[in-house]
Design a protein around this motif. Structure first.
Motif, short mmCIF file in Angstrom:
data_model
loop_
_atom_site.label_atom_id
_atom_site.label_comp_id
_atom_site.label_asym_id
_atom_site.label_seq_id
_atom_site.Cartn_x
_atom_site.Cartn_y
_atom_site.Cartn_z
N GLY A 20 28.50 41.72 16.14
CA GLY A 20 28.95 41.48 14.78
C GLY A 20 28.72 40.04 14.33
N THR A 21 28.87 39.09 15.24
CA THR A 21 28.66 37.68 14.88
C THR A 21 27.21 37.43 14.47
OG1 THR A 21 28.32 37.18 17.23
CG2 THR A 21 30.52 36.80 16.32
N THR A 22 26.28 38.16 15.11
CA THR A 22 24.87 38.01 14.76
C THR A 22 24.60 38.52 13.35
OG1 THR A 22 24.21 38.26 17.08
CG2 THR A 22 22.51 38.64 15.42
N VAL A 23 25.19 39.66 13.02
CA VAL A 23 25.05 40.20 11.67
C VAL A 23 25.62 39.23 10.64
CG1 VAL A 23 25.82 42.01 10.08
CG2 VAL A 23 25.02 42.62 12.38
N PRO A 66 24.69 47.99 3.87
CA PRO A 66 25.49 48.73 4.84
C PRO A 66 26.57 47.83 5.44
CG PRO A 66 23.15 49.14 5.19
CD PRO A 66 23.25 48.02 4.20
N SER A 67 27.62 48.42 5.95
CA SER A 67 28.71 47.66 6.56
C SER A 67 28.24 46.95 7.81
CB SER A 67 29.87 48.58 6.89
OG SER A 67 29.47 49.50 7.91
N THR A 68 29.02 45.98 8.26
CA THR A 68 28.67 45.24 9.47
C THR A 68 28.51 46.18 10.67
OG1 THR A 68 29.70 43.19 8.72
CG2 THR A 68 29.45 43.48 11.10
N ALA A 90 15.29 37.88 7.86
CA ALA A 90 13.92 37.95 7.36
C ALA A 90 13.60 39.34 6.82
CB ALA A 90 12.93 37.57 8.46
N GLY A 91 14.04 40.36 7.54
CA GLY A 91 13.78 41.73 7.09
C GLY A 91 14.50 42.05 5.80
N LEU A 92 15.78 41.66 5.72
CA LEU A 92 16.54 41.92 4.50
C LEU A 92 15.99 41.10 3.33
CD1 LEU A 92 20.17 41.93 5.97
CD2 LEU A 92 18.91 43.89 5.05
N ARG A 93 15.62 39.84 3.61
CA ARG A 93 15.07 38.99 2.55
C ARG A 93 13.82 39.61 1.93
NH1 ARG A 93 13.88 35.01 5.47
NH2 ARG A 93 15.85 33.84 5.31
N ARG A 94 12.96 40.14 2.77
CA ARG A 94 11.73 40.75 2.27
C ARG A 94 12.04 41.97 1.39
NH1 ARG A 94 6.54 40.46 4.12
NH2 ARG A 94 7.17 38.29 4.53
N LEU A 122 23.78 37.46 7.38
CA LEU A 122 24.27 37.59 6.01
C LEU A 122 24.60 36.23 5.42
CD1 LEU A 122 26.56 40.75 6.32
CD2 LEU A 122 24.15 40.62 5.68
N LEU A 123 25.12 35.32 6.23
CA LEU A 123 25.44 33.98 5.74
C LEU A 123 24.18 33.26 5.28
CD1 LEU A 123 27.49 31.75 5.26
CD2 LEU A 123 27.20 31.04 7.64
N MET A 124 23.09 33.41 6.03
CA MET A 124 21.82 32.79 5.64
C MET A 124 21.42 33.24 4.24
SD MET A 124 19.24 32.83 8.93
CE MET A 124 17.96 32.03 7.95
N LEU A 125 21.53 34.53 3.97
CA LEU A 125 21.09 35.07 2.69
C LEU A 125 22.08 34.74 1.57
CD1 LEU A 125 19.69 38.50 3.90
CD2 LEU A 125 18.47 36.37 3.48
N LYS A 126 23.33 34.55 1.92
CA LYS A 126 24.31 34.09 0.92
C LYS A 126 24.00 32.65 0.51
CE LYS A 126 28.12 37.08 2.44
NZ LYS A 126 29.45 37.13 3.12
N GLU A 127 23.62 31.83 1.49
CA GLU A 127 23.28 30.44 1.19
C GLU A 127 22.01 30.35 0.34
OE1 GLU A 127 23.04 28.62 5.02
OE2 GLU A 127 25.20 28.26 5.15
N GLU A 128 21.15 31.34 0.46
CA GLU A 128 19.94 31.39 -0.36
C GLU A 128 20.21 32.04 -1.71
OE1 GLU A 128 16.86 33.32 1.90
OE2 GLU A 128 17.30 32.10 3.68
#
Length: 254
Positions: free
Chosen positions: A48-51, A35-37, A17-21, A55-61
């Motif tokens: 790392g799995t959370t990051v 930035p790197s993972t 949500a923060g990155l999307r905004r 990122l996967l959510m935003l790639k799908e968008e």
């Protein structure tokens, strides 16, 4: 005293949500490398799995894209502002539907796909706006509007049968210049429109039509178009992908 309230979303949803905004508002413009993972892990205090989930959510968008060996980059852009008022005037004689001509001004390719034309019993709020009696019917014209082949808006427009009957609006085909042009030719020029805009959970139809990523809301506009003497000539439900577009209104102060 108000009770304490906390964000119960998962950590990866909060990060996304923060990155999307930052992406949609232009703070992270297209081409920016994230930035790197490990850096994101340290910034947010997560694994790392959370990051990677974020990122996967935003790639799908389609807001981020991964480049093997290089990193993750911003693929999307700031939200595109759409000004509804420019689409309201009827197209000039021989001119295309305003969705197409306005897109051309932005160096985009506008197009539409007609999905359905039918006489139906409309939803209650539509019937009330059109002034229909109980179980009254209206003409539905449903279409998808596209920009550069990307589904942009699912449009469900309803018209009084006494205006549509015997016209090209009743036919399963597109109308040159769109229905505003035809209504104007019939003596019902658009004079005013009222919009109610909300953010809502999409229906299955909207998810499929707009190719929405999981858990993405839609921006839903309920629009009433009036002609002379405040006669309602069109009522529409317009659904847009909330992460791609924003509405722009310029309203003079009386």
């Amino acid at each position: 005293m108000a009770r304490p309230f906390e964000d119960r979303r998962s950590a990866h949803q909060k990060i996304a949500a923060g990155l999307r905004r930052e992406i949609t508002r232009g703070d992270l413009p297209p081409g920016t490398q994230l930035p790197s993972t490990p850096v994101l892990m340290e910034q947010h205090g997560v694994a790392g799995t959370t990051v990677q989930k974020a990122l996967l959510m935003l790639k799908e968008e389609e807001l981020l894209i991964g480049q093997p060996g290089k990193g993750v980059f911003v693929r999307g852009s700031t939200q595109q502002a759409i000004s509804p008022v420019v689409y309201m005037p009827p197209a000039a004689a021989g001119e295309p539907y305003r969705w197409i001509s306005e897109a051309d001004k932005r160096s985009q390719r506008g197009s539409s796909k007609l999905l359905k034309v039918a006489v139906v019993t409309p939803p209650q709020e539509v019937a009330q706006a059109l002034g229909l009696d109980e179980n009254g019917q209206a003409l539905l014209r449903k279409q998808i509007l596209l920009l550069n082949e990307e589904p942009t808006e699912l449009t469900r427009s309803y018209y009084p049968l006494e205006l549509a009957d015997g016209t090209a609006m009743m036919e399963q085909r597109k109308i040159r210049g769109g229905t505003p042009t035809l209504l104007n030719q019939l003596g019902y020029p658009p004079k005013e429109f009222v919009d109610e805009v909300s953010s809502e959970i999409p229906t299955e139809e909207e998810v499929v039509a707009l190719q929405l990523p999981k858990d993405m809301p839609v921006m839903l506009t309920f629009r009433i178009v009036y002609s002379d003497d405040e006669r309602p000539i069109e009522v529409s439900l317009l659904a847009k992908a909330a992460h791609r577009y924003r509405m722009r209104y310029r309203i003079p102060v009386p």
